[in-house]
Design a protein around this motif. Structure first.
Motif, mmCIF file in Angstrom:
data_model
loop_
_atom_site.group_PDB
_atom_site.id
_atom_site.type_symbol
_atom_site.label_atom_id
_atom_site.label_comp_id
_atom_site.label_asym_id
_atom_site.label_seq_id
_atom_site.Cartn_x
_atom_site.Cartn_y
_atom_site.Cartn_z
ATOM 1 N N SER A 42 0.838 -1.196 0.000
ATOM 2 C CA SER A 42 0.000 0.000 0.000
ATOM 3 C C SER A 42 0.876 1.250 0.000
ATOM 4 C CB SER A 42 -0.929 -0.002 1.222
ATOM 5 O OG SER A 42 -0.180 -0.097 2.432
ATOM 6 N N TRP A 43 0.255 2.380 -0.380
ATOM 7 C CA TRP A 43 1.022 3.622 -0.577
ATOM 8 C C TRP A 43 0.141 4.837 -0.310
ATOM 9 C CZ3 TRP A 43 6.105 4.570 -2.116
ATOM 10 C CH2 TRP A 43 6.416 5.878 -2.536
ATOM 11 N N GLU A 44 0.730 5.830 0.339
ATOM 12 C CA GLU A 44 0.129 7.160 0.472
ATOM 13 C C GLU A 44 1.205 8.169 0.082
ATOM 14 O OE1 GLU A 44 -0.738 10.482 3.827
ATOM 15 O OE2 GLU A 44 -0.744 8.392 4.491
ATOM 16 N N SER A 45 0.986 8.895 -0.990
ATOM 17 C CA SER A 45 1.978 9.872 -1.419
ATOM 18 C C SER A 45 2.059 11.018 -0.416
ATOM 19 C CB SER A 45 1.625 10.442 -2.793
ATOM 20 O OG SER A 45 1.626 9.435 -3.780
ATOM 21 N N PRO A 46 3.244 11.591 -0.193
ATOM 22 C CA PRO A 46 3.336 12.762 0.676
ATOM 23 C C PRO A 46 2.406 13.879 0.207
ATOM 24 C CG PRO A 46 5.526 11.908 0.190
ATOM 25 C CD PRO A 46 4.563 11.152 -0.684
ATOM 26 N N GLY A 47 1.558 14.351 1.109
ATOM 27 C CA GLY A 47 0.602 15.379 0.735
ATOM 28 C C GLY A 47 -0.431 14.899 -0.265
ATOM 29 N N LEU A 48 -0.544 13.577 -0.467
ATOM 30 C CA LEU A 48 -1.450 12.959 -1.455
ATOM 31 C C LEU A 48 -1.143 13.427 -2.869
ATOM 32 C CD1 LEU A 48 -4.887 13.135 0.458
ATOM 33 C CD2 LEU A 48 -2.966 11.580 0.785
ATOM 34 N N THR A 49 0.097 13.800 -3.132
ATOM 35 C CA THR A 49 0.481 14.341 -4.437
ATOM 36 C C THR A 49 0.803 13.226 -5.422
ATOM 37 O OG1 THR A 49 2.761 14.539 -3.645
ATOM 38 C CG2 THR A 49 1.363 16.506 -3.482
ATOM 39 N N GLU A 50 0.406 13.434 -6.662
ATOM 40 C CA GLU A 50 0.713 12.510 -7.747
ATOM 41 C C GLU A 50 0.973 13.291 -9.027
ATOM 42 O OE1 GLU A 50 -2.084 9.451 -8.543
ATOM 43 O OE2 GLU A 50 -2.104 8.639 -6.499
ATOM 44 N N THR A 51 1.678 12.667 -9.947
ATOM 45 C CA THR A 51 1.772 13.144 -11.320
ATOM 46 C C THR A 51 1.047 12.132 -12.201
ATOM 47 O OG1 THR A 51 3.797 11.953 -11.918
ATOM 48 C CG2 THR A 51 4.059 14.085 -10.790
ATOM 49 N N GLU A 52 1.035 12.370 -13.502
ATOM 50 C CA GLU A 52 0.346 11.464 -14.420
ATOM 51 C C GLU A 52 0.956 10.065 -14.422
ATOM 52 O OE1 GLU A 52 1.205 14.519 -14.993
ATOM 53 O OE2 GLU A 52 -0.613 15.576 -15.611
ATOM 54 N N GLU A 53 2.202 9.926 -13.982
ATOM 55 C CA GLU A 53 2.848 8.617 -14.048
ATOM 56 C C GLU A 53 2.918 7.896 -12.700
ATOM 57 O OE1 GLU A 53 6.904 8.937 -15.262
ATOM 58 O OE2 GLU A 53 7.407 10.477 -13.797
ATOM 59 N N THR A 54 2.476 8.542 -11.619
ATOM 60 C CA THR A 54 2.659 7.955 -10.292
ATOM 61 C C THR A 54 1.976 6.598 -10.150
ATOM 62 O OG1 THR A 54 2.807 10.174 -9.316
ATOM 63 C CG2 THR A 54 2.406 8.341 -7.818
ATOM 64 N N LEU A 55 0.712 6.508 -10.518
ATOM 65 C CA LEU A 55 -0.015 5.242 -10.352
ATOM 66 C C LEU A 55 0.656 4.102 -11.106
ATOM 67 C CD1 LEU A 55 -3.707 6.500 -10.662
ATOM 68 C CD2 LEU A 55 -2.556 5.733 -8.576
ATOM 69 N N ASP A 56 1.108 4.386 -12.327
ATOM 70 C CA ASP A 56 1.758 3.345 -13.128
ATOM 71 C C ASP A 56 3.061 2.894 -12.473
ATOM 72 O OD1 ASP A 56 -0.336 3.807 -14.837
ATOM 73 O OD2 ASP A 56 0.849 4.933 -16.296
ATOM 74 N N LEU A 57 3.825 3.841 -11.948
ATOM 75 C CA LEU A 57 5.094 3.503 -11.300
ATOM 76 C C LEU A 57 4.864 2.735 -10.003
ATOM 77 C CD1 LEU A 57 7.033 6.844 -11.876
ATOM 78 C CD2 LEU A 57 7.482 4.640 -12.976
ATOM 79 N N LEU A 58 3.835 3.112 -9.272
ATOM 80 C CA LEU A 58 3.522 2.391 -8.039
ATOM 81 C C LEU A 58 3.175 0.934 -8.342
ATOM 82 C CD1 LEU A 58 1.386 5.048 -6.120
ATOM 83 C CD2 LEU A 58 3.707 4.302 -5.568
#
Length: 298
Positions: free
Chosen positions: A151-167
């Protein structure tokens, strides 16, 4: 495609009826956020504005505000949670395993679920090499705990367009960044499905106390109000409630008793399933499959 297009609209009232384990009506998960704030950097958040409006580095008072949580506040929250046998999802900057081994070791020994939360505290948009940072985070937690984070929670819930794919590429199955519903939702990636776990920017002590600057008892009041409504709705269809806490906010002496009272209120209800992020995700996937009835065969 806009990032939001990856999360198709679903009305909560149209969601399939899902059954929680043992006939429970509300899943509650507690997210304990432990972070590394580097003193040589600008602070992610401040409680004391700089004199004459001139920020200085090192920012000793605001770094110390957070550091108090890691040295003192964490241990109050740790006791409140472990005394009550509440499952904990530890949203940890991966470098906490190196910078604060006393905390990381206590969490590991207590059986907390380690949730990826970046490598150090900072928005995903500011990371020069996001792919490397995610991989280093997963690898560091895996080495420390002997188990890869799911599982994952990005700092500040921040993502870019590629974050989900990389996760998903790095084995992450569940993500808490999307505060869009009271039930999980699946998101397609090129590497398989990743599932949102209902998180919160409302029953979150950062928002209540650091941003809205409400009195010490308001986290308890808001938490009870949130719980009561979700518990009521859970009689019709399962619901998920998140309680997000930070050691430097609700681990301080003048707030800890209200956090303890909220925990006692939650566990005082028979219809509650206390779970971690991955337990909620696994339940949702299994329950969703069970709710889909195959077409009848002639």
């Amino acid at each position: 495609m806009a990032l939001s297009d990856r999360i198709p609209y679903q009305a909560l009232v149209d969601r399939p009826k899902l059954q929680l384990p043992d006939g429970k009506r509300l899943a509650v998960w507690v997210i304990l956020n432990v972070e590394e704030w580097r003193i040589e950097n600008a602070m992610p958040r401040v409680v004391l504005s700089p004199p004459m409006g001139q920020p200085l580095l090192p920012d000793v008072p605001n770094w110390s505000w957070h550091e108090y949580g890691m040295r003192a506040g964490f241990w109050r929250q740790f006791k409140a949670l472990t005394d009550r046998n509440i499952p904990v999802t530890l949203a940890a900057n991966a470098d906490v395993c190196n910078a604060y081994p006393r905390i990381a070791s206590a969490a590991r020994e207590a059986g907390f679920e380690f949730m990826g939360h970046g490598f150090t505290q900072g928005p995903m948009h500011r990371i020069p090499d996001q792919a490397d940072a995610i991989k280093r985070s997963v690898d560091t937690i895996s080495k420390f705990t002997g188990r890869a984070p799911r599982s994952w929670e990005s700092p500040g819930l921040t993502e870019t367009e590629e974050t989900l794919d990389l996760l998903r590429l790095n084995g992450i199955e569940y993500v808490a960044d999307w505060v869009i519903d009271d039930l999980p939702q699946d998101i397609a990636t090129p590497h398989g499905t990743i599932t949102t776990i209902p998180y919160t920017v409302e029953t979150n002590d950062i928002v209540v106390h650091a941003l809205q600057q409400l009195p010490s008892d308001q986290f308890l009041k808001r938490g009870i109000d949130q719980f009561d409504r979700l518990y009521l709705e859970g009689a019709d269809n399962a619901r998920v409630m998140a309680i997000s806490i930070h050691p430097y906010i609700t681990g301080v002496p003048h707030r800890i008793k209200y956090l303890e009272e909220l925990f006692d209120y939650v566990i005082g209800h028979d219809g509650v399933a206390l779970m971690t992020a991955s337990e909620i995700g696994d339940w949702y996937r299994d329950a969703l499959r069970s709710s889909v009835k195959p077409d009848s065969v002639a």
